[in-house]
Design an enzyme around this catalytic site. Sequence first.
Site, PDB file in Angstrom:
ATOM      1  N   GLU A 177       0.831  -1.209   0.000  1.00 38.76           N
ATOM      2  CA  GLU A 177       0.000   0.000   0.000  1.00 38.76           C
ATOM      3  C   GLU A 177       0.866   1.260   0.000  1.00 38.76           C
ATOM      4  OE1 GLU A 177      -3.443   2.279   2.661  1.00 38.76           O
ATOM      5  OE2 GLU A 177      -2.821   0.253   3.209  1.00 38.76           O
ATOM      6  N   LYS A 219      -2.512  -2.023  -3.255  1.00 37.53           N
ATOM      7  CA  LYS A 219      -3.557  -1.180  -2.662  1.00 37.53           C
ATOM      8  C   LYS A 219      -3.128   0.279  -2.802  1.00 37.53           C
ATOM      9  CE  LYS A 219      -6.281  -0.234   1.494  1.00 37.53           C
ATOM     10  NZ  LYS A 219      -6.715  -0.690   2.836  1.00 37.53           N
TER      11      LYS A 219
END
Length: 340
Positions: A177, A219
């Site tokens: 992420e 992500k």
Amino acid sequence: MDARKLNETAQSMVAGDKGLLAMDESTPTANKRFAAAGIPQNEETRRAYRDMIVTAPGLGDCLNGAILVDETIHQKTTAGVSFAQALAKVGIIPGIKVDAGAKPMAAHPDEKITHGLDGLRERLAEYAALGARFAKWRAVITFGDRIPSDACIDANALILALYAALCQEAGLVPIVEPEVLMDGDHTMERCAEVTERTQHALFAQLVAQGVLLEGIILKPNMVVPGLKCPHQNTNEEIADATVQCLLRTVPAAVPGVTFLSGGQSGELASARLSAMNARFKGRMPWALAFSFARAIQEPAMQIWHGEDANVPAAQKALVHRARCNVAARRGEYTSAMEKQ
């Protein structure tokens, strides 16, 4: 490393029209949100809140996975079942947040680097034994005068890659992420530039560290203007800019992209994800899904308010928001769904 198993898990995390739920708020973040809603801040209240989420009827119809935190993966539902087991029983893959948070970066004012690699190998083994099948690590990229620097982007990319390699060694699929924050007055075009730089650096490091791309999930943030930018682009412009950035940076081997909401309202996050899937259907090598936190949870938290009597209504609101995002994965979300 079992490449086949990692790929199967990663594919399962983005299968069908479902997505992921991020219920991995740290204790300080959870307490801050509880305080804002007038909810008591303590371990039992946090457990009860997450019990309300995990036991919501129909949640398994909308989610492939849910991201827990250390506190939650050690807790049980009111019925005495571990949260990981309760999720697995309804077809939701349990995951775990493993980073220790973003801290100020030495010699780089206003920039941050994520900590948590120390002892990670041992913690991953423990979480796998507790039922986790994937993990998550968040890096933070901040806008400002002359930032983000290459040093910040490169350091966070390397740490994300080292984390991902350790996850795959432990048999866990890593969610990587790299969040380019919405805070600031920057334009959508500036966000696109920084997001592209960040993701190029990330995938260069993932390859350098021997990470199996077929066994990860990305992500990222959506490519959006800063919250204080005077010009706010249309959902269609944001969809085009976001997918263009992904096509330029994300290898086709990656099974899926699960967006963070990053402070967007639930309605905006759903509308923008829906626009991407509608406008680029059949033209993307990876699935475009969701890994939202507040954009799914917020209405339920406001309704629940720490009261057992409010659980059914809160669960209904939670599942409704999740279903809106299932529609967004199909490219079929409309604002009228919010009133159903």
